[in-house]
Design an enzyme around this catalytic site. Structure first.
Site, PDB file in Angstrom:
ATOM      1  N   LYS A  36       0.836  -1.209   0.000  1.00  0.00           N
ATOM      2  CA  LYS A  36       0.000   0.000   0.000  1.00  0.00           C
ATOM      3  C   LYS A  36       0.868   1.255   0.000  1.00  0.00           C
ATOM      4  O   LYS A  36       0.599   2.193  -0.751  1.00  0.00           O
ATOM      5  CB  LYS A  36      -0.941   0.030   1.197  1.00  0.00           C
ATOM      6  N   LYS A 111      -1.038  11.933   4.815  1.00  0.00           N
ATOM      7  CA  LYS A 111      -0.842  10.940   5.875  1.00  0.00           C
ATOM      8  C   LYS A 111      -0.068   9.732   5.341  1.00  0.00           C
ATOM      9  O   LYS A 111       0.869   9.260   5.989  1.00  0.00           O
ATOM     10  CB  LYS A 111      -2.193  10.487   6.423  1.00  0.00           C
TER      11      LYS A 111
END
Length: 163
Positions: A36, A111
């Site tokens: 990811k 983030k």
């Protein structure tokens, strides 16, 4: 993108299917997060490159649709270009068509690239990520300027005045 025991994944697949359509077993525990992070590096950095190309093209008077047609059939083609050209009138489903209503918020991209995720992981493994670092700075600036709830393609608005 899931890491862990394959047997446990098989047991949990019905639950995971509620969260997403495609479930990919990436390897041992932690491998899903690693994949990811790698994906987000590509998505975030390529969006910045697309935004920069549109900002330059705009300043040179290049038609945005022409730019899309040429680049999407050339070596610069990428997911960010095909789904999120940062100006209206190019791809009808682009967030730019709806005031950058988010598909994926800029604050979330920040983030994912931030010092406690991708950049921290890379630092722990002594892998320099200069492009990711610069992209992260731009997404941080989006958040600081109150644009963090817009789609991450709104990074374009930091480079030029949008239509």
């Amino acid at each position: 993108m899931v890491g862990g025991d394959a047997g446990t994944l098989a047991e949990l697949e019905p639950l995971l299917a509620v969260l997403g359509h495609t479930i990919v077993h990436c390897g041992d525990h932690g491998a899903g997060v690693s994949v990811k992070l790698a994906n987000q590096i590509i998505a975030g950095a390529s969006m910045v490159a697309v935004a920069e190309s549109y900002a330059l093209a705009r300043s040179l008077g290049v038609d945005p649709r022409l730019l899309f047609d040429v680049v999407s059939a050339s070596s610069g083609d990428c997911w960010a270009l095909r789904t999120r050209p940062p100006v209206p009138g190019v791809v009808g489903t682009s967030p730019a068509e709806n005031g950058f209503r988010p598909g994926f918020r800029g604050a979330l991209m920040r983030k994912d690239l931030d010092l406690d995720l991708a950049l921290a992981t890379a630092a722990a493994h002594a892998v320099p990520l200069p492009v990711t670092s610069r992209a992260r700075e731009l997404y941080a600036r989006m958040t600081e300027e109150g644009l963090g709830d817009q789609d991450f393609s709104a990074v374009f608005t930091l480079l030029t005045t949008a239509d």
